[in-house]
Design an enzyme around this catalytic site. Structure first.
Site, PDB file in Angstrom:
ATOM      1  N   GLY A  14       7.008   4.060  -3.285  1.00  0.00           N
ATOM      2  CA  GLY A  14       5.777   3.266  -3.173  1.00  0.00           C
ATOM      3  C   GLY A  14       5.800   2.097  -4.150  1.00  0.00           C
ATOM      4  N   ARG A  86      11.851   3.706   2.489  1.00  0.00           N
ATOM      5  CA  ARG A  86      12.181   5.129   2.368  1.00  0.00           C
ATOM      6  C   ARG A  86      13.572   5.317   2.962  1.00  0.00           C
ATOM      7  NH1 ARG A  86       7.852   6.818   0.155  1.00  0.00           N
ATOM      8  NH2 ARG A  86       5.791   6.280   0.902  1.00  0.00           N
ATOM      9  N   ASP A 117       9.672   9.784  -9.113  1.00  0.00           N
ATOM     10  CA  ASP A 117      10.630  10.887  -9.240  1.00  0.00           C
ATOM     11  C   ASP A 117      11.693  10.912  -8.138  1.00  0.00           C
ATOM     12  OD1 ASP A 117       8.719  11.607  -7.431  1.00  0.00           O
ATOM     13  OD2 ASP A 117       8.190  13.508  -8.383  1.00  0.00           O
ATOM     14  N   THR A 139       4.811   3.539 -10.874  1.00  0.00           N
ATOM     15  CA  THR A 139       3.923   4.101  -9.848  1.00  0.00           C
ATOM     16  C   THR A 139       2.490   4.002 -10.363  1.00  0.00           C
ATOM     17  OG1 THR A 139       3.106   6.159  -8.842  1.00  0.00           O
ATOM     18  CG2 THR A 139       4.554   6.430 -10.723  1.00  0.00           C
ATOM     19  N   ASP A 141       0.260   5.978  -9.811  1.00  0.00           N
ATOM     20  CA  ASP A 141      -0.321   7.314 -10.001  1.00  0.00           C
ATOM     21  C   ASP A 141      -0.266   7.812 -11.456  1.00  0.00           C
ATOM     22  OD1 ASP A 141      -0.521   7.176  -7.269  1.00  0.00           O
ATOM     23  OD2 ASP A 141       1.235   8.433  -6.894  1.00  0.00           O
ATOM     24  N   ASP A 143       1.935   9.609 -12.678  1.00  0.00           N
ATOM     25  CA  ASP A 143       2.204  11.050 -12.591  1.00  0.00           C
ATOM     26  C   ASP A 143       3.635  11.416 -12.989  1.00  0.00           C
ATOM     27  OD1 ASP A 143       3.454   9.894 -10.447  1.00  0.00           O
ATOM     28  OD2 ASP A 143       2.815  11.386  -8.981  1.00  0.00           O
ATOM     29  N   GLY A 184      -3.777   8.315  -6.066  1.00  0.00           N
ATOM     30  CA  GLY A 184      -3.158   8.931  -7.237  1.00  0.00           C
ATOM     31  C   GLY A 184      -2.293  10.114  -6.817  1.00  0.00           C
ATOM     32  N   ARG A 185      -2.161  10.289  -5.518  1.00  0.00           N
ATOM     33  CA  ARG A 185      -1.474  11.452  -4.933  1.00  0.00           C
ATOM     34  C   ARG A 185      -2.114  12.714  -5.495  1.00  0.00           C
ATOM     35  NH1 ARG A 185       3.118  10.866  -1.806  1.00  0.00           N
ATOM     36  NH2 ARG A 185       3.610   8.838  -2.676  1.00  0.00           N
ATOM     37  N   ALA A 200     -19.214   6.833 -14.540  1.00  0.00           N
ATOM     38  CA  ALA A 200     -19.504   7.654 -13.359  1.00  0.00           C
ATOM     39  C   ALA A 200     -20.428   8.828 -13.704  1.00  0.00           C
ATOM     40  CB  ALA A 200     -18.207   8.176 -12.763  1.00  0.00           C
ATOM     41  N   GLU A 236      -7.951  11.467  -4.709  1.00  0.00           N
ATOM     42  CA  GLU A 236      -7.514  11.841  -3.357  1.00  0.00           C
ATOM     43  C   GLU A 236      -6.797  13.195  -3.357  1.00  0.00           C
ATOM     44  OE1 GLU A 236      -4.639   9.173  -1.608  1.00  0.00           O
ATOM     45  OE2 GLU A 236      -3.216   9.424  -3.253  1.00  0.00           O
ATOM     46  N   ILE A 274      -5.500  -0.786  -1.633  1.00  0.00           N
ATOM     47  CA  ILE A 274      -5.918  -1.969  -2.414  1.00  0.00           C
ATOM     48  C   ILE A 274      -5.451  -1.792  -3.870  1.00  0.00           C
ATOM     49  CG2 ILE A 274      -7.931  -3.185  -3.366  1.00  0.00           C
ATOM     50  CD1 ILE A 274      -9.343  -2.638  -0.679  1.00  0.00           C
TER      51      ILE A 274
HETATM   52  O1  F6P Z   1       2.412   7.008  -5.067  1.00  0.00           O
HETATM   53  C1  F6P Z   1       1.604   5.904  -4.841  1.00  0.00           C
HETATM   54  C2  F6P Z   1       0.650   6.159  -3.704  1.00  0.00           C
HETATM   55  O2  F6P Z   1      -0.102   4.983  -3.490  1.00  0.00           O
HETATM   56  C3  F6P Z   1      -0.281   7.352  -3.881  1.00  0.00           C
HETATM   57  O3  F6P Z   1      -1.356   7.078  -4.744  1.00  0.00           O
HETATM   58  C4  F6P Z   1      -0.678   7.635  -2.468  1.00  0.00           C
HETATM   59  O4  F6P Z   1      -1.060   8.983  -2.278  1.00  0.00           O
HETATM   60  C5  F6P Z   1       0.587   7.319  -1.708  1.00  0.00           C
HETATM   61  O5  F6P Z   1       1.356   6.460  -2.519  1.00  0.00           O
HETATM   62  C6  F6P Z   1       0.373   6.660  -0.371  1.00  0.00           C
HETATM   63  O6  F6P Z   1       1.612   6.539   0.216  1.00  0.00           O
HETATM   64  P1  F6P Z   1       1.895   5.583   1.462  1.00  0.00           P
HETATM   65  O7  F6P Z   1       1.952   4.182   0.955  1.00  0.00           O
HETATM   66  O8  F6P Z   1       3.202   6.028   1.978  1.00  0.00           O
HETATM   67  O9  F6P Z   1       0.752   5.754   2.404  1.00  0.00           O
END
Ligand code: F6P
Length: 378
Positions: A14, A86, A117, A139, A141, A143, A184-185, A200, A236, A274
């Site tokens: 990503g 990919r 990763d 990334t 995320d 993470d 954020g996966r 919030a 998410e 976004i």
């Molecule tokens: O890892 C980055 C990310 O944007 C995540 O936050 C999200 O869950 C995922 O990639 C979305 O992946 P894709 O772009 O393949 O829909």
């Protein structure tokens, strides 16, 4: 010191704001040392394909010569000029052999692989086949356990907060609530920090237990004391977890439950990708510049199979396998035998690191909630 002929840099997985800043930093740092740099178009896929340029379709070729000018004015560009793809085939022996052959054909003595990763696993496999690689974490995320910050996270956080601030304006005018689902996966960093920064009234992540009832009660109390606008952020990852349990549309339905329970008109917003776009923040640009420089320094010193990380002590590098296992440990995804390669001291060090990281998250969550809370009035 080994004499490097050419190195290559690629972006994979990503995209994240700041990837271009990393590419620029890698290219300029290597050129300064007299080493030629190829940018690999479309990540590991391009490395396997090694296609020539096709001016008719504007395809620049799988390997682009990155001279100093080629990376000019990209420090502030979102996305990745090298594109990303990919590459399932890269996981196979055939794919590896193709990538290795490309490196041999073009005298590529080392690779800097930018991504998450999956990218680092690819970099490890390639290093094991004789092409030294260094990984750079990028990334939104955040993470990647081994690094306190991955490139793109700060920009995504800024984007999320800017969006939420805009939602706040209209919520305040109309006495509404907005439930915002953030990417954020499976990690809740963007959600936690955006929630804290935007004040919030509720923050829902997978990392910390939450109570819908408590959030509703908090909003009801605040409303009684005159508060008109409410923001609730949901990672998410919470949705993904609920989907695994067979619950669909958790976030949208949560917004409806909130409206019913509190009597506050509630809208739902999913900014989604976004957060992945836009101009990288100064902080991402600075960190990316430092990390790119460090990756080249390590590679030219003859080091490989390392990932560059930011930790409290500064910019460091860790063995990729160590970083990947640390990641699995933090995410409770260790497989049998994963720790066999590590000494008892290393395992203890990894456990302590993960515990400290989890504690830091929990503490920030606790503080953000404490500050977002409206205790019952007299
Ligand atoms: O890892 C980055 C990310 O944007 C995540 O936050 C999200 O869950 C995922 O990639 C979305 O992946 P894709 O772009 O393949 O829909």
């Amino acid at each position: 010191m080994i004499k490097f002929r050419n190195i290559a840099v690629l972006t994979s997985g990503g995209d994240a704001p700041g990837m271009n800043t990393l590419v620029r930093s890698v290219a300029r740092s290597a050129l300064e040392q007299g080493v030629k740099v190829y940018g690999v178009y479309e990540g590991f896929q391009g490395l396997m394909d090694d296609q020539p340029a096709d001016p008719k379709s504007h395809f620049p070729g799988s390997l682009i010569n990155l001279d100093a000018y080629a990376v000019t004015n990209i420090i502030d560009k979102g996305g990745t000029i090298l594109k990303s793809a990919r590459a399932e085939k890269f996981k196979t022996e055939e794919g590896m052999a193709l990538a290795k052959a490309t490196c041999e054909r073009h005298n590529i003595d080392g690779i800097v692989a930018i991504g998450g990763d999956g990218t680092f696993r690819g970099a490890t496999d390639l290093t094991n086949r004789g092409i030294p690689c260094i990984g750079l974490p990028a990334t939104i995320d955040n993470d990647i356990t081994a690094t306190d910050e991955s490139i793109g996270f700060d920009t995504a956080l800024n984007t999320a907060v800017e969006l939420i601030d805009k939602l706040r304006d209209t919520c305040e005018s109309h006495a509404r609530c907005n439930v915002v689902e953030l990417m954020g996966r499976n990690a809740g960093y963007i959600t936690l920090e955006a929630g804290a920064a935007a004040g919030a009234s509720g923050i829902l992540t997978c990392e910390c237990p939450y109570s819908e009832e408590e959030i509703f009660k908090n909003i009801i109390n605040a409303k009684k004391q005159g508060k008109r606008s409410f923001i609730v952020v949901i990672a998410e990852g919470v949705k993904f977890k609920k989907e695994e349990e067979g619950v669909k549309n958790y976030c949208e339905d949560f917004a409806k439950r909130l409206e019913t329970a509190t009597g506050v008109e509630t809208k739902f917003c999913r900014p989604a990708h976004i957060l992945r776009g836009g101009i990288p923040s100064p902080r991402d640009r600075i960190l990316a510049s430092q990390m790119g420089y460090e990756a080249v320094r390590l590679l030219l010193e003859g080091k490989s199979r390392l990932v560059v990380c930011k930790q409290k002590s500064g910019i460091i590098s860790l063995d990729i396998n160590y970083a990947l296992i640390l990641d699995r440990m933090y995410k409770n995804k260790l497989k049998p035998g994963d720790l066999d390669a590590f000494t008892t001291e290393q395992q203890a060090e990894m456990r302590a690191f993960c515990a400290a990281k989890a504690a830091e998250f929990a503490e920030m969550y606790r503080v953000a909630n404490a500050i977002g809370a409206y205790p019952e009035s007299e």
